[in-house]
Design a protein around this motif. Structure first.
Motif, PDB file in Angstrom:
ATOM      1  N   MET A 106       0.827  -1.196   0.000  1.00  0.00           N
ATOM      2  CA  MET A 106       0.000   0.000   0.000  1.00  0.00           C
ATOM      3  C   MET A 106       0.871   1.259   0.000  1.00  0.00           C
ATOM      4  N   TYR A 107       1.890   1.276   0.858  1.00  0.00           N
ATOM      5  CA  TYR A 107       2.754   2.455   0.914  1.00  0.00           C
ATOM      6  C   TYR A 107       3.601   2.622  -0.336  1.00  0.00           C
ATOM      7  N   ILE A 108       4.036   1.550  -0.913  1.00  0.00           N
ATOM      8  CA  ILE A 108       4.776   1.639  -2.179  1.00  0.00           C
ATOM      9  C   ILE A 108       3.892   2.287  -3.238  1.00  0.00           C
ATOM     10  N   ARG A 109       2.637   1.824  -3.332  1.00  0.00           N
ATOM     11  CA  ARG A 109       1.709   2.384  -4.321  1.00  0.00           C
ATOM     12  C   ARG A 109       1.391   3.848  -4.027  1.00  0.00           C
ATOM     13  N   ARG A 110       1.147   4.168  -2.752  1.00  0.00           N
ATOM     14  CA  ARG A 110       0.812   5.547  -2.377  1.00  0.00           C
ATOM     15  C   ARG A 110       1.979   6.497  -2.630  1.00  0.00           C
ATOM     16  N   ILE A 111       3.151   6.117  -2.157  1.00  0.00           N
ATOM     17  CA  ILE A 111       4.318   6.995  -2.318  1.00  0.00           C
ATOM     18  C   ILE A 111       4.643   7.176  -3.793  1.00  0.00           C
ATOM     19  N   GLY A 112       4.543   6.101  -4.566  1.00  0.00           N
ATOM     20  CA  GLY A 112       4.768   6.204  -6.009  1.00  0.00           C
ATOM     21  C   GLY A 112       3.791   7.170  -6.660  1.00  0.00           C
ATOM     22  N   PHE A 113       2.533   7.087  -6.278  1.00  0.00           N
ATOM     23  CA  PHE A 113       1.522   7.983  -6.838  1.00  0.00           C
ATOM     24  C   PHE A 113       1.787   9.429  -6.429  1.00  0.00           C
ATOM     25  N   ILE A 114       2.072   9.648  -5.165  1.00  0.00           N
ATOM     26  CA  ILE A 114       2.302  11.006  -4.648  1.00  0.00           C
ATOM     27  C   ILE A 114       3.520  11.644  -5.310  1.00  0.00           C
ATOM     28  N   THR A 115       4.601  10.878  -5.430  1.00  0.00           N
ATOM     29  CA  THR A 115       5.807  11.449  -6.041  1.00  0.00           C
ATOM     30  C   THR A 115       5.634  11.657  -7.547  1.00  0.00           C
ATOM     31  N   SER A 116       4.937  10.744  -8.226  1.00  0.00           N
ATOM     32  CA  SER A 116       4.745  10.910  -9.670  1.00  0.00           C
ATOM     33  C   SER A 116       3.847  12.102  -9.989  1.00  0.00           C
ATOM     34  N   ARG A 117       2.944  12.422  -9.098  1.00  0.00           N
ATOM     35  CA  ARG A 117       2.046  13.565  -9.292  1.00  0.00           C
ATOM     36  C   ARG A 117       2.609  14.856  -8.674  1.00  0.00           C
ATOM     37  N   LYS A 118       3.773  14.709  -8.019  1.00  0.00           N
ATOM     38  CA  LYS A 118       4.413  15.857  -7.363  1.00  0.00           C
ATOM     39  C   LYS A 118       3.461  16.554  -6.377  1.00  0.00           C
ATOM     40  N   ILE A 119       2.782  15.731  -5.590  1.00  0.00           N
ATOM     41  CA  ILE A 119       1.858  16.247  -4.579  1.00  0.00           C
ATOM     42  C   ILE A 119       2.665  16.659  -3.366  1.00  0.00           C
ATOM     43  N   SER A 120       2.426  17.858  -2.875  1.00  0.00           N
ATOM     44  CA  SER A 120       3.187  18.346  -1.719  1.00  0.00           C
ATOM     45  C   SER A 120       2.622  17.751  -0.430  1.00  0.00           C
ATOM     46  N   PRO A 121       3.467  17.599   0.595  1.00  0.00           N
ATOM     47  CA  PRO A 121       2.993  17.071   1.882  1.00  0.00           C
ATOM     48  C   PRO A 121       1.832  17.879   2.456  1.00  0.00           C
ATOM     49  N   GLN A 122       1.830  19.189   2.225  1.00  0.00           N
ATOM     50  CA  GLN A 122       0.742  20.024   2.749  1.00  0.00           C
ATOM     51  C   GLN A 122      -0.603  19.661   2.111  1.00  0.00           C
ATOM     52  N   ASP A 123      -0.561  19.206   0.867  1.00  0.00           N
ATOM     53  CA  ASP A 123      -1.801  18.794   0.187  1.00  0.00           C
ATOM     54  C   ASP A 123      -2.415  17.555   0.839  1.00  0.00           C
ATOM     55  N   LEU A 124      -1.619  16.824   1.577  1.00  0.00           N
ATOM     56  CA  LEU A 124      -2.101  15.621   2.239  1.00  0.00           C
ATOM     57  C   LEU A 124      -2.764  15.917   3.579  1.00  0.00           C
ATOM     58  N   ALA A 125      -2.658  17.151   4.054  1.00  0.00           N
ATOM     59  CA  ALA A 125      -3.143  17.497   5.388  1.00  0.00           C
ATOM     60  C   ALA A 125      -4.664  17.510   5.496  1.00  0.00           C
ATOM     61  N   ALA A 126      -5.361  17.888   4.460  1.00  0.00           N
ATOM     62  CA  ALA A 126      -6.827  17.969   4.524  1.00  0.00           C
ATOM     63  C   ALA A 126      -7.414  16.567   4.531  1.00  0.00           C
ATOM     64  N   PRO A 127      -8.263  16.268   5.515  1.00  0.00           N
ATOM     65  CA  PRO A 127      -8.869  14.927   5.587  1.00  0.00           C
ATOM     66  C   PRO A 127      -9.655  14.587   4.319  1.00  0.00           C
ATOM     67  N   GLY A 128      -9.397  13.421   3.782  1.00  0.00           N
ATOM     68  CA  GLY A 128     -10.105  12.950   2.604  1.00  0.00           C
ATOM     69  C   GLY A 128      -9.755  13.653   1.306  1.00  0.00           C
ATOM     70  N   SER A 129      -8.711  14.472   1.312  1.00  0.00           N
ATOM     71  CA  SER A 129      -8.384  15.257   0.113  1.00  0.00           C
ATOM     72  C   SER A 129      -7.945  14.400  -1.062  1.00  0.00           C
ATOM     73  N   LEU A 130      -7.283  13.314  -0.790  1.00  0.00           N
ATOM     74  CA  LEU A 130      -6.787  12.472  -1.895  1.00  0.00           C
ATOM     75  C   LEU A 130      -7.708  11.311  -2.223  1.00  0.00           C
ATOM     76  N   VAL A 131      -8.681  11.073  -1.390  1.00  0.00           N
ATOM     77  CA  VAL A 131      -9.558   9.918  -1.598  1.00  0.00           C
ATOM     78  C   VAL A 131     -10.203   9.953  -2.974  1.00  0.00           C
ATOM     79  N   HIS A 132     -10.526  11.134  -3.462  1.00  0.00           N
ATOM     80  CA  HIS A 132     -11.224  11.258  -4.740  1.00  0.00           C
ATOM     81  C   HIS A 132     -10.307  11.156  -5.949  1.00  0.00           C
ATOM     82  N   ILE A 133      -9.007  11.251  -5.737  1.00  0.00           N
ATOM     83  CA  ILE A 133      -8.106  11.183  -6.896  1.00  0.00           C
ATOM     84  C   ILE A 133      -7.273   9.896  -6.927  1.00  0.00           C
ATOM     85  N   TRP A 134      -7.322   9.080  -5.849  1.00  0.00           N
ATOM     86  CA  TRP A 134      -6.578   7.820  -5.869  1.00  0.00           C
ATOM     87  C   TRP A 134      -7.109   6.953  -7.011  1.00  0.00           C
TER      88      TRP A 134
END
Length: 142
Positions: A24-52
């Motif tokens: 799960m973490y391999i997939r998540r980290i790969g997705f986050i880094t490939s999309r260049k998502i900043s750590p601050q974008d991860l702070a909002a609850p449920g913010s990434l649920v709609h784009i995973w």
């Protein structure tokens, strides 16, 4: 048959959970880094649920699933061990549970064919209910 043989399937289920967690973490980290998502974008609850994409959300969903029926499995294994009721039937049923849960996780985390996943989940869960019903029958018949 020794009582501790039931811990083979017990530990296999624990390590299945570990493998799904790592995947799960391999997939998540790969997705986050490939999309260049900043750590601050991860702070909002449920913010990434709609784009995973499913390849990222399915391992997460599977990990959550490994904290449902498997919890009953762990409790039953500990009950059987403490009450010294472990026998070949219980150990074989426990391995059936592990094999079908592992297959379920593989399907869920990869190509996610729903009906196949459903049947794998069903057979694994039936193994747990078999263990529970047999243990209850023995307990109440004494």
């Amino acid at each position: 048959m020794t009582q501790d043989q039931v811990f083979g399937p017990f530990l296999a289920t624990v390590f299945l959970t570990l493998l799904v967690w790592v995947y799960m973490y391999i997939r998540r980290i790969g997705f986050i880094t490939s999309r260049k998502i900043s750590p601050q974008d991860l702070a909002a609850p449920g913010s990434l649920v709609h784009i995973w994409p499913p390849g990222v959300s399915n391992p997460s969903d599977n990990l959550k699933n490994l904290f449902e029926i498997p919890v009953l499995f762990y409790v039953l294994v500990l009950y059987l061990f403490i009450t010294k009721q472990v026998d070949a039937i219980y150990v074989n049923a426990a391995w059936v549970f592990v094999v079908f849960r592992a297959l379920h996780s593989i399907v869920h985390c990869t190509f996610n064919l729903i009906m196949l996943r459903f049947y794998l989940y069903l057979f694994a869960t039936l193994a747990v209910w078999f263990i529970a019903i047999r243990a209850a029958f023995i307990y109440f018949s004494v």
